[in-house]
Design a protein around this motif. Structure first.
Motif, short mmCIF file in Angstrom:
data_model
loop_
_atom_site.label_atom_id
_atom_site.label_comp_id
_atom_site.label_asym_id
_atom_site.label_seq_id
_atom_site.Cartn_x
_atom_site.Cartn_y
_atom_site.Cartn_z
N ILE A 41 -14.37 -2.40 20.80
CA ILE A 41 -14.94 -1.11 20.96
C ILE A 41 -13.84 -0.44 22.13
CG2 ILE A 41 -16.64 -0.08 22.11
CD1 ILE A 41 -18.70 -1.86 20.96
N GLU A 42 -13.42 -1.14 23.30
CA GLU A 42 -12.58 -0.69 24.26
C GLU A 42 -11.50 -0.39 23.58
OE1 GLU A 42 -12.52 -2.21 28.59
OE2 GLU A 42 -10.91 -3.14 27.46
N THR A 43 -11.00 -0.94 22.57
CA THR A 43 -9.38 -0.53 22.17
C THR A 43 -9.85 0.56 21.28
OG1 THR A 43 -8.88 -2.93 21.77
CG2 THR A 43 -7.74 -1.35 20.40
N SER A 44 -10.87 0.99 20.69
CA SER A 44 -11.08 2.05 19.89
C SER A 44 -11.30 3.33 20.99
CB SER A 44 -12.15 1.90 18.99
OG SER A 44 -12.23 1.00 17.90
N LEU A 45 -12.01 2.99 21.78
CA LEU A 45 -12.33 3.91 22.96
C LEU A 45 -10.93 4.59 23.65
CD1 LEU A 45 -15.57 2.58 24.39
CD2 LEU A 45 -15.45 4.67 23.19
N LYS A 46 -10.02 3.57 23.93
CA LYS A 46 -8.85 3.81 24.54
C LYS A 46 -8.01 4.84 23.67
CE LYS A 46 -6.77 0.44 26.50
NZ LYS A 46 -6.17 -0.94 26.58
N GLU A 47 -8.13 4.46 22.44
CA GLU A 47 -7.29 5.46 21.61
C GLU A 47 -7.83 6.85 21.32
OE1 GLU A 47 -6.05 5.54 16.85
OE2 GLU A 47 -6.66 3.80 17.49
#
Length: 486
Positions: free
Chosen positions: A429-435
């Motif tokens: 989730i964090e990876t997607s949010l960072k994007e």
């Protein structure tokens, strides 16, 4: 004849012993000089290159038996290259990063536990970098990094460092509000067309101004904030304060006061400011002291002053500094890395040598003030600043020094101080949010795109990426952290 043979044998024996001794000396010297490799952000100046290869190399060999190699990576590529190099187990012993990202660093297996190394090799450091400071880098009860800047820190990143000489030249004395900043930029553009405007979108100082409840950031990519009154975690990009920041910055961009570099090359904001062609940059206390000499190298008449927007609102101490030094889990020489950091803090002489160069050549101390004789940066002062050793330049007003030393006297200690979010359960989730944050919301934050049309789309993407679940996990850990303090 016999005597002659004996003499020849004796000469050969002496020569053999001499050669063996010479070889032995070379082997011992090579073994004694262990290598420590430091990954460092920025550009290496000519003087720094000369310093590392000569005076500094000699000092490290003599004092620590170390050969210290410093690998510089430009700011724009630093974090990406750091991740790539550490993931590839390249021989890095020490590196810098931001303290707020410590949990992510640890979860990526980029930082080893330092308690034993500190106990064995870091005792001199603890004389001026107290254990309470180091505990600001604690996760699960263990120290994973060294918060290397020890100085007054309330309202960190909430101040604005302004070109005071330009401000006064356009008929203004100070800045207290965003409207003051806009007026300053507008007047400066008209009177000084050679100036390039603000160097930074200063979204954290603006957030301070636009919110009633003070926030501090507790997750990566500025995704989540902690409300100092409510003790709750919030999605920053969904707050009213963020929307006000974005609208203000959009107005600045539409007025031609912001350039696209502020979005596209956001991380180069300090470098821009130091060219002497820009008006302001985000800062913490003492920023003006940190950057004024570099600016003066390009604009000799420059003066810099730092302002806190919404000065009447509380100032919180939210972290033990903003910087952290990490030793990778697979560092070839972690002992050497700790010895090096310990050496810097061991004495005022070492500290000044590392940060300012050679006394008499690169700097001099006159009446207790430091006068830099070369414009080069050595090991960054902002990275290692320590209030026990800190020196002030001749251009810094005594009033500023007095304010600096007393800055935290009225500060409030944040309840979130020491909280470190563990992202293990929400990594994807964090990876997607960072994007989403990097591609969509950063442009909105800086005013680079239309707010009314692009903001709703970006929030939809944020929701789809899982921001609600992410905030809920932070809140769960935050509640546990706060309960444990009772």
């Amino acid at each position: 004849m016999k005597a002659k043979k004996m003499l020849i044998l004796l000469v050969l024996l002496i020569a053999s012993v001499s050669v063996m001794a010479g070889c032995s000396g070379k082997k011992e010297g090579a073994a004694a000089l262990e290598t420590v490799t430091i990954l460092y952000p920025g550009e290496r100046s000519d003087r720094m290159n000369e310093f590392l290869n000569n005076e500094f190399a000699e000092k490290m060999a003599a004092d620590l038996g170390l050969k210290v190699e410093v690998i510089y990576v430009p700011w724009a590529q630093y974090w990406e290259q750091k991740d790539i190099m550490l993931a590839a187990n390249e021989p890095i012993d020490l590196y810098w990063d931001g303290l707020p990202d410590l949990s992510t660093i640890v979860n990526k297996k980029q930082a080893m536990v330092l308690d034993d190394l500190i106990q064995e090799y870091g005792q001199d450091m603890l004389k001026v970098l107290p254990m309470e400071q180091l505990q600001g880098a604690t996760i699960d009860g263990k120290i994973h990094g060294i918060p290397s800047a020890y100085a007054p820190s309330s309202a960190m990143y909430q101040l604005v460092a302004v070109r005071q000489d330009i401000l006064e030249a356009v008929g203004m004395t100070d800045v207290k509000t965003p409207d003051d900043l806009k007026e300053f930029a507008t007047k400066a553009k008209e009177k000084f067309p050679e100036m390039k405007g603000p160097a930074d979108i200063i979204f954290k100082p603006l957030t301070r101004y636009f919110t009633d409840e003070q926030y501090n950031w507790i997750a990566v990519e500025d995704l989540v904030v902690f409300g100092e009154d409510s003790k709750k975690a919030y999605s920053y990009y969904e707050t009213e304060a963020f929307q006000e920041v974005a609208k203000f910055n959009r107005g600045m961009y539409e007025a031609g006061l912001y350039t696209e570099d502020l979005t596209i090359k956001y991380n180069e904001r300090d470098s821009r400011m130091q060219t002497g062609l820009y008006l302001w940059v985000e800062g913490s206390l003492g920023k003006e002291m940190e950057i004024v000499d570099a600016i003066k190298a390009n604009a000799p008449d420059a003066e810099v002053n730092t302002y806190l927007l919404a000065e009447d609102k509380p100032r919180y101490v939210t972290a033990t500094g903003g910087e952290v030094l990490g030793i990778p889990v697979n560092a070839p020489n972690p002992e050497g890395a700790m010895k090096f950091v310990n050496w810097i803090y061991k004495s005022k002489e070492n500290y000044q040598f590392a940060l300012y160069g050679v006394e008499g050549k690169d700097y001099e101390i006159v009446d207790g003030r430091i006068n830099k004789l070369t414009p080069s940066e050595f090991f960054y002062e902002w990275m290692f600043r320590n209030q026990n050793y800190q020196l002030f330049g001749p251009n810094v007003a005594q009033e500023s020094i007095d304010q600096y030393k007393s800055w935290d006297d009225q500060a409030v200690r944040s309840e979130s101080l020491g909280f470190r979010f563990n992202n293990e359960k929400v990594k994807l989730i964090e990876t997607s949010l960072k994007e989403v944050a990097g591609k969509d919301l950063a442009a909105i934050r800086s005013g680079f795109v239309d707010f009314e049309t692009e903001y709703p789309k970006a929030i939809q993407k944020l929701k789809a990426a899982g921001i609600d679940e992410y905030v809920a996990e932070i809140q769960r850990q935050l509640d546990e952290f706060l309960a444990a303090k009772q």
